[in-house]
Design a protein around this motif. Sequence first.
Motif, PDB file in Angstrom:
ATOM      1  N   ASP A  61     -35.230 -22.469   7.447  1.00 52.57           N
ATOM      2  CA  ASP A  61     -34.342 -22.657   6.288  1.00 52.57           C
ATOM      3  C   ASP A  61     -35.008 -22.217   4.983  1.00 52.57           C
ATOM      4  O   ASP A  61     -34.986 -22.924   3.981  1.00 52.57           O
ATOM      5  N   GLN A  62     -35.573 -21.005   5.004  1.00 53.23           N
ATOM      6  CA  GLN A  62     -36.253 -20.485   3.817  1.00 53.23           C
ATOM      7  C   GLN A  62     -35.314 -19.738   2.866  1.00 53.23           C
ATOM      8  O   GLN A  62     -35.717 -19.386   1.759  1.00 53.23           O
ATOM      9  N   PHE A  63     -34.082 -19.471   3.288  1.00 52.86           N
ATOM     10  CA  PHE A  63     -33.151 -18.750   2.426  1.00 52.86           C
ATOM     11  C   PHE A  63     -32.422 -19.734   1.507  1.00 52.86           C
ATOM     12  O   PHE A  63     -31.970 -20.802   1.940  1.00 52.86           O
ATOM     13  N   VAL A  64     -32.347 -19.367   0.235  1.00 55.90           N
ATOM     14  CA  VAL A  64     -31.644 -20.186  -0.752  1.00 55.90           C
ATOM     15  C   VAL A  64     -30.560 -19.329  -1.401  1.00 55.90           C
ATOM     16  O   VAL A  64     -30.614 -18.099  -1.359  1.00 55.90           O
ATOM     17  N   VAL A  65     -29.584 -19.986  -1.977  1.00 53.85           N
ATOM     18  CA  VAL A  65     -28.470 -19.276  -2.601  1.00 53.85           C
ATOM     19  C   VAL A  65     -28.439 -19.583  -4.093  1.00 53.85           C
ATOM     20  O   VAL A  65     -28.473 -20.749  -4.495  1.00 53.85           O
ATOM     21  N   HIS A  66     -28.402 -18.528  -4.893  1.00 61.01           N
ATOM     22  CA  HIS A  66     -28.161 -18.651  -6.328  1.00 61.01           C
ATOM     23  C   HIS A  66     -26.712 -18.240  -6.598  1.00 61.01           C
ATOM     24  O   HIS A  66     -26.087 -17.569  -5.762  1.00 61.01           O
ATOM     25  N   PHE A  67     -26.193 -18.626  -7.741  1.00 59.47           N
ATOM     26  CA  PHE A  67     -24.788 -18.394  -8.039  1.00 59.47           C
ATOM     27  C   PHE A  67     -24.637 -17.725  -9.399  1.00 59.47           C
ATOM     28  O   PHE A  67     -25.220 -18.183 -10.392  1.00 59.47           O
ATOM     29  N   GLN A  68     -23.847 -16.650  -9.431  1.00 56.46           N
ATOM     30  CA  GLN A  68     -23.525 -15.996 -10.707  1.00 56.46           C
ATOM     31  C   GLN A  68     -22.083 -16.314 -11.066  1.00 56.46           C
ATOM     32  O   GLN A  68     -21.165 -15.995 -10.309  1.00 56.46           O
ATOM     33  N   PRO A  69     -21.873 -16.944 -12.222  1.00 55.25           N
ATOM     34  CA  PRO A  69     -20.509 -17.367 -12.577  1.00 55.25           C
ATOM     35  C   PRO A  69     -19.596 -16.196 -12.919  1.00 55.25           C
ATOM     36  O   PRO A  69     -20.042 -15.132 -13.350  1.00 55.25           O
ATOM     37  N   GLN A  70     -18.323 -16.429 -12.724  1.00 50.26           N
ATOM     38  CA  GLN A  70     -17.271 -15.459 -13.014  1.00 50.26           C
ATOM     39  C   GLN A  70     -16.264 -16.139 -13.938  1.00 50.26           C
ATOM     40  O   GLN A  70     -15.955 -17.324 -13.763  1.00 50.26           O
ATOM     41  N   PHE A  71     -15.762 -15.375 -14.921  1.00 51.02           N
ATOM     42  CA  PHE A  71     -14.913 -15.975 -15.949  1.00 51.02           C
ATOM     43  C   PHE A  71     -13.568 -15.271 -16.078  1.00 51.02           C
ATOM     44  O   PHE A  71     -13.449 -14.068 -15.835  1.00 51.02           O
ATOM     45  N   ASP A  72     -12.574 -16.053 -16.488  1.00 51.23           N
ATOM     46  CA  ASP A  72     -11.262 -15.523 -16.827  1.00 51.23           C
ATOM     47  C   ASP A  72     -11.355 -14.934 -18.228  1.00 51.23           C
ATOM     48  O   ASP A  72     -11.683 -15.632 -19.197  1.00 51.23           O
ATOM     49  N   LEU A  73     -11.080 -13.645 -18.372  1.00 51.81           N
ATOM     50  CA  LEU A  73     -11.229 -12.985 -19.664  1.00 51.81           C
ATOM     51  C   LEU A  73     -10.181 -13.446 -20.673  1.00 51.81           C
ATOM     52  O   LEU A  73     -10.400 -13.352 -21.882  1.00 51.81           O
ATOM     53  N   ALA A  74      -9.054 -13.938 -20.212  1.00 52.28           N
ATOM     54  CA  ALA A  74      -7.998 -14.361 -21.129  1.00 52.28           C
ATOM     55  C   ALA A  74      -8.238 -15.758 -21.697  1.00 52.28           C
ATOM     56  O   ALA A  74      -7.985 -16.016 -22.869  1.00 52.28           O
ATOM     57  N   THR A  75      -8.752 -16.657 -20.875  1.00 56.02           N
ATOM     58  CA  THR A  75      -8.901 -18.055 -21.306  1.00 56.02           C
ATOM     59  C   THR A  75     -10.343 -18.448 -21.606  1.00 56.02           C
ATOM     60  O   THR A  75     -10.588 -19.455 -22.265  1.00 56.02           O
ATOM     61  N   GLY A  76     -11.285 -17.671 -21.109  1.00 59.05           N
ATOM     62  CA  GLY A  76     -12.686 -18.018 -21.309  1.00 59.05           C
ATOM     63  C   GLY A  76     -13.202 -19.062 -20.337  1.00 59.05           C
ATOM     64  O   GLY A  76     -14.357 -19.472 -20.426  1.00 59.05           O
TER      65      GLY A  76
ATOM     66  N   PHE B  23     -27.676 -14.623   9.780  1.00 59.38           N
ATOM     67  CA  PHE B  23     -28.001 -14.612   8.350  1.00 59.38           C
ATOM     68  C   PHE B  23     -26.745 -14.848   7.512  1.00 59.38           C
ATOM     69  O   PHE B  23     -26.734 -15.673   6.591  1.00 59.38           O
ATOM     70  N   THR B  24     -25.678 -14.129   7.822  1.00 59.44           N
ATOM     71  CA  THR B  24     -24.430 -14.265   7.063  1.00 59.44           C
ATOM     72  C   THR B  24     -23.887 -15.682   7.136  1.00 59.44           C
ATOM     73  O   THR B  24     -23.450 -16.255   6.129  1.00 59.44           O
ATOM     74  N   MET B  25     -23.919 -16.269   8.331  1.00 58.79           N
ATOM     75  CA  MET B  25     -23.360 -17.607   8.476  1.00 58.79           C
ATOM     76  C   MET B  25     -24.209 -18.654   7.749  1.00 58.79           C
ATOM     77  O   MET B  25     -23.679 -19.677   7.293  1.00 58.79           O
ATOM     78  N   VAL B  26     -25.515 -18.428   7.626  1.00 58.59           N
ATOM     79  CA  VAL B  26     -26.345 -19.330   6.827  1.00 58.59           C
ATOM     80  C   VAL B  26     -25.901 -19.290   5.364  1.00 58.59           C
ATOM     81  O   VAL B  26     -25.770 -20.339   4.716  1.00 58.59           O
ATOM     82  N   VAL B  27     -25.654 -18.091   4.849  1.00 60.31           N
ATOM     83  CA  VAL B  27     -25.218 -17.959   3.459  1.00 60.31           C
ATOM     84  C   VAL B  27     -23.830 -18.577   3.270  1.00 60.31           C
ATOM     85  O   VAL B  27     -23.582 -19.290   2.284  1.00 60.31           O
TER      86      VAL B  27
END
Length: 411
Positions: free
Chosen positions: A150-165, A202-206
């Motif tokens: 279990d050495q793989f970790v997940v980081h997250f990049q946020p996504q935004f609505d351009l109209a509402t912020g 690998f994919t299923m771990v993510v």
Amino acid sequence: IVDLDHFKEINDTLGHAAGDIFLQQVGQRIVSSVKGADAVCRLGGDEFAVLISGLRTPEHADAVAARLLTVLSEPVGFDGLRLSIEGSVGVACYPADATSFDELLRRADVALYQAKTARGSFSHYRVDRDESSLHRLALAAELRTALADDQFVVHFQPQFDLATGRPVGAEALVRWQHPQRGLLAPDAFIGAVEHSGLIRDFTMVVVEKAVAECASWAADGSQLNVAVNLSARNLLDKEISTDVGRVLLRHGLPAERLVLEITETTMMSELEVVEEVLGALRTMGVQLSVDDFGTGYSSLAFLQRVAVNEVKIDRTFVAGLADSESARALVRATVQLAHSLGARAVGEGVEDEALADALRTLGCDFAQGYHLGRPMPADALRKALGLRQLPLSAPGPRTEADGRHLRAIAG
């Protein structure tokens, strides 16, 4: 040594019986193309070895390798399907490259790994490249350990609505917390994952980690989606929809909260299988997104055949919005195409506020990029999303209208 590039997908998709027939046909092709060879044998899995004596120069061995690739490039017929097949070939010669049979075989294997960096090619053993190729072999073994530990970790990049912020979701980006080398970015290991036959696990771990995190957001009252990238190999795996469904059920996450990102570079000859796999995921309610749109050779044909919820505009087009009229025209056309298909348009690689403004003006729906939020660990994202609304910082006094802008959050 000859290695088949697409055998695992065929075996996983059509079953072992079909795989056995496929290997028999390929073996017959190899034998026919190297008449006079001392031996042609299957080493195991999808690898074959060809031993030829009496060749005068290494160039003659290279000519045999080129002939093998030509023979393997023709599709194989099976049950009414034309299955794409490509091979990679590693060449080593006695006594120039090795002085024993075992060493000759090992060095042909090293050359094979060199060849697999560019599929459908052959490579002659070169001592100056041996170290990197051996490192690749060692890396494959390390990857198996990484999955088990279990050495793989997940980081997250946020996504935004351009109209509402407002934040609308986050893309899950995998990292490897290597015990000696520290935190590794995907470029350091994704290629090895693809070549080592570990891509499904690998994919299923993510997916597991991303879905679990999204479920925790939902428990806090958030309605954010989470996106996970699929490999082209995943798209040929008929069991992936079942696996994904089990993960969603285990964490109690509605299927529509998961967005699976696919690239458009899947070979059209395999699109029938891809359609079936993606159709099963759509039936479950999972959303589909086309990543890096505009960079593949089959963009429009892919969209014609596969119904998607989202089209992600590649960062190379977004980057040109500030100073290129042709880039603006292409992005505008892509946004309009997405909307005409009932899908949303997402701009990738937003590195400054001017690009966010340009995308908004062109009618783009969502955006992500370093200016809006860098990839970050799950706990950092949860803290940032506690703000609920994340407007972009802008110079000068803020007005009520400025609430439409997004503020960058640190990663």
